[in-house]
Design a protein around this motif. Structure first.
Motif, PDB file in Angstrom:
ATOM      1  N   LYS A  82      -3.941 -11.578  -1.113  1.00  0.00           N
ATOM      2  CA  LYS A  82      -4.455 -10.207  -1.081  1.00  0.00           C
ATOM      3  C   LYS A  82      -4.640  -9.736   0.362  1.00  0.00           C
ATOM      4  CE  LYS A  82      -8.240  -7.387  -2.916  1.00  0.00           C
ATOM      5  NZ  LYS A  82      -9.051  -6.958  -1.798  1.00  0.00           N
ATOM      6  N   GLU A  86      -2.384  -6.726   2.084  1.00  0.00           N
ATOM      7  CA  GLU A  86      -3.024  -5.536   2.661  1.00  0.00           C
ATOM      8  C   GLU A  86      -2.534  -5.245   4.077  1.00  0.00           C
ATOM      9  OE1 GLU A  86      -7.176  -6.490   2.409  1.00  0.00           O
ATOM     10  OE2 GLU A  86      -7.304  -5.951   0.281  1.00  0.00           O
ATOM     11  N   ARG A  87      -2.041  -6.267   4.746  1.00  0.00           N
ATOM     12  CA  ARG A  87      -1.568  -6.119   6.123  1.00  0.00           C
ATOM     13  C   ARG A  87      -0.047  -6.084   6.223  1.00  0.00           C
ATOM     14  NH1 ARG A  87      -6.383  -7.560   5.868  1.00  0.00           N
ATOM     15  NH2 ARG A  87      -7.890  -7.299   7.546  1.00  0.00           N
TER      16      ARG A  87
END
Length: 182
Positions: A82, A86-87
């Motif tokens: 996760k 997200e990056r």
């Protein structure tokens, strides 16, 4: 990079206890660094280890020695996945994650905080550092935001491993005998 430096900086990874380690080395130029990395990969690849430069700047290379199999396992963790998703990381393939990490290192003056996931740090501690740099419970090889007792035990194991490996190296045991195939 010398054999002694690799052993001093990477013993837990050589022993198969840790996913990876980072350290810096000085090189006259990029070609020297590339030749040295090739040399180390020839020596260590049979043990399941890889050596790659993550960054080369001002004649200093940031070297990453890691175990691809462990990295693959680590990146299957839901929290790690996760955080990396997200990056903008492609978490399906660890090699693509490393390529993205190299890009992030080139863009940032400081280390991108997710780098801890590439070193085998607990994902909850990496997330804790990103969310609250000052609220850690203890500091050892990394800042701990999660399980303090488990982390302290791991810090002690890493230190013991490094002490034993440095002692064995000083007695003449080469890195090929110290690095475990796991």
């Amino acid at each position: 990079m010398s054999e002694e430096l690799v052993i001093r900086q990477c013993s837990p990874t050589l022993a198969g206890m840790k996913t990876g380690n980072l350290f810096t080395c000085t090189y006259a130029n990029a070609k020297e660094m590339q030749n040295n990395v090739r040399y180390w990969n020839k020596r260590l690849s049979g043990k399941g280890l890889r050596v790659i430069p993550l960054r080369f700047k001002n004649n200093r290379a940031l070297i990453y020695i890691y175990r691809p199999v462990r990295l693959l396992y680590d990146l299957k963790n839901d929290t790690a996945r996760k955080l990396l998703d997200e990056r903008g990381y492609c978490t399906e393939e660890p090699q693509k994650c490393i390529v993205q990490l190299v890009k992030r290192l080139a863009e940032c003056e400081e280390f991108p905080h997710e780098i801890g996931l590439f070193l085998g740090y607990p994902p909850e501690d990496v997330c804790g550092f990103i969310e609250n740099k000052d609220g850690c419970k203890c500091i050892g090889c990394w800042k701990v935001y999660g399980d303090v007792e488990a982390s302290k035990k791991m810090f002690a194991k890493y230190k013991k491993c490094t002490d034993v490996y440095c002692s064995q190296y000083a007695k003449g045991r080469p890195i090929e005998r110290l690095a475990l195939a796991v």
